[in-house]
Write a protein that holds these residues in place. Structure first.
Motif, PDB file in Angstrom:
ATOM      1  N   THR A  94       0.779  -1.295   0.054  1.00  0.00           N
ATOM      2  CA  THR A  94       0.133   0.021   0.100  1.00  0.00           C
ATOM      3  C   THR A  94       0.764   1.223  -0.045  1.00  0.00           C
ATOM      4  N   GLU A 184     -19.423  -3.434  -2.539  1.00  0.00           N
ATOM      5  CA  GLU A 184     -18.324  -3.469  -1.504  1.00  0.00           C
ATOM      6  C   GLU A 184     -17.895  -4.538  -0.538  1.00  0.00           C
ATOM      7  N   ASP A 193     -11.974   1.201  -6.045  1.00  0.00           N
ATOM      8  CA  ASP A 193     -12.427   1.927  -4.919  1.00  0.00           C
ATOM      9  C   ASP A 193     -13.756   2.288  -4.920  1.00  0.00           C
ATOM     10  N   CYS A 204     -15.190   3.408  -1.228  1.00  0.00           N
ATOM     11  CA  CYS A 204     -15.018   2.206  -0.418  1.00  0.00           C
ATOM     12  C   CYS A 204     -13.302   1.950  -0.453  1.00  0.00           C
ATOM     13  N   ARG A 205     -12.816   1.306   0.193  1.00  0.00           N
ATOM     14  CA  ARG A 205     -11.265   0.982   0.246  1.00  0.00           C
ATOM     15  C   ARG A 205     -10.844   0.403  -1.014  1.00  0.00           C
TER      16      ARG A 205
END
Length: 234
Positions: A94, A184, A193, A204-205
């Motif tokens: 990440t 999601e 995302d 969303c993530r």
């Protein structure tokens, strides 16, 4: 109390889990390695009050004690830190700060003639294709409530891809028009995302979002799956 519902968070993951408070801290670490990617020997686990209140309730510092000894209760957060990230991939997937990226503004991209966008515009493909009355009727007939729990069809046997519906409607991507359903996922099994090609449909993530056709999704009472890695609860 047989199980408690908690959040498990690490540098790269966040998920809901059901935990048996009677298992030992060592057993918990063995399970969490497969979820967070943090090696057992590197794990430092803290209990936080909640996702909003990050105050530390306790530190799981004795591998032989049961998890319940530390006062674990519903919707506490199990925060898993990697004490030696140099020996694993923790955080590296990440962290894009060291990555050189080629950037092109939307205006510059739109002005180029050698792109996919230019091809679609010229040949009236995808969102540039004329919309038909059939497509509009199909949109109206889709009955998938936003916010409902769902399960998405998977090509992998035994794999359940569960999540929550966050978007239903036409999009600017894809060929043939029609309706797409934005989901999601509970786990990072998606591809985005909630945005595609710079167009945002929901939020969303990263890697938790996906878009599927309505016939690939089932809506119903699909709870978040328990962590069941060796046919026993944790």
């Amino acid at each position: 109390m047989s199980t408690v519902n908690v959040w498990v968070v690490s540098a790269d993951t966040r998920s809901e889990r059901r935990i048996d408070p009677h298992i030992s801290v060592e057993q918990l670490k063995n399970k969490l390695e497969l979820i967070t990617g943090v090696p057992v020997a590197n794990q430092a686990i803290s209990i936080l009050s909640s996702l909003e209140d990050r105050s530390v309730v306790a530190t799981l510092d004795d591998n032989l004690r049961p998890v319940g000894y530390y006062g674990l209760r519903d919707w506490h957060v199990l925060k898993v830190d990697d004490t030696n990230p140099s020996t694993s991939w923790t955080g590296q997937l990440t962290d894009v700060t060291q990555t050189d990226k080629f950037e092109l503004s939307q205006e510059e991209y739109a002005n180029r003639t050698d792109t996919v966008l230019a091809y679609k515009q010229k040949n009236k493909v995808g969102r540039f294709a004329p919309k038909s009355e059939t497509e509009e009727v199909a949109t109206a007939q889709v009955d998938i409530p936003i916010g409902s729990r769902c399960e998405v069809e998977s090509t992998e046997p035994g794999l359940s891809k569960r999540g929550r519906v966050q978007f239903v409607g036409p999009t600017k991507f894809g060929t043939g028009g029609g309706v797409w359903v934005g989901v999601e996922y509970d786990e990072p099994m998606g591809k985005n995302d909630g945005s595609v090609n710079g167009e945002r449909y929901f939020t969303c993530r990263p890697n938790f979002g996906a878009f599927v056709r309505p016939n690939k999704i089932k809506v119903g009472d699909y709870p978040v799956e328990e962590l069941d890695l060796d046919e026993e609860e944790i």
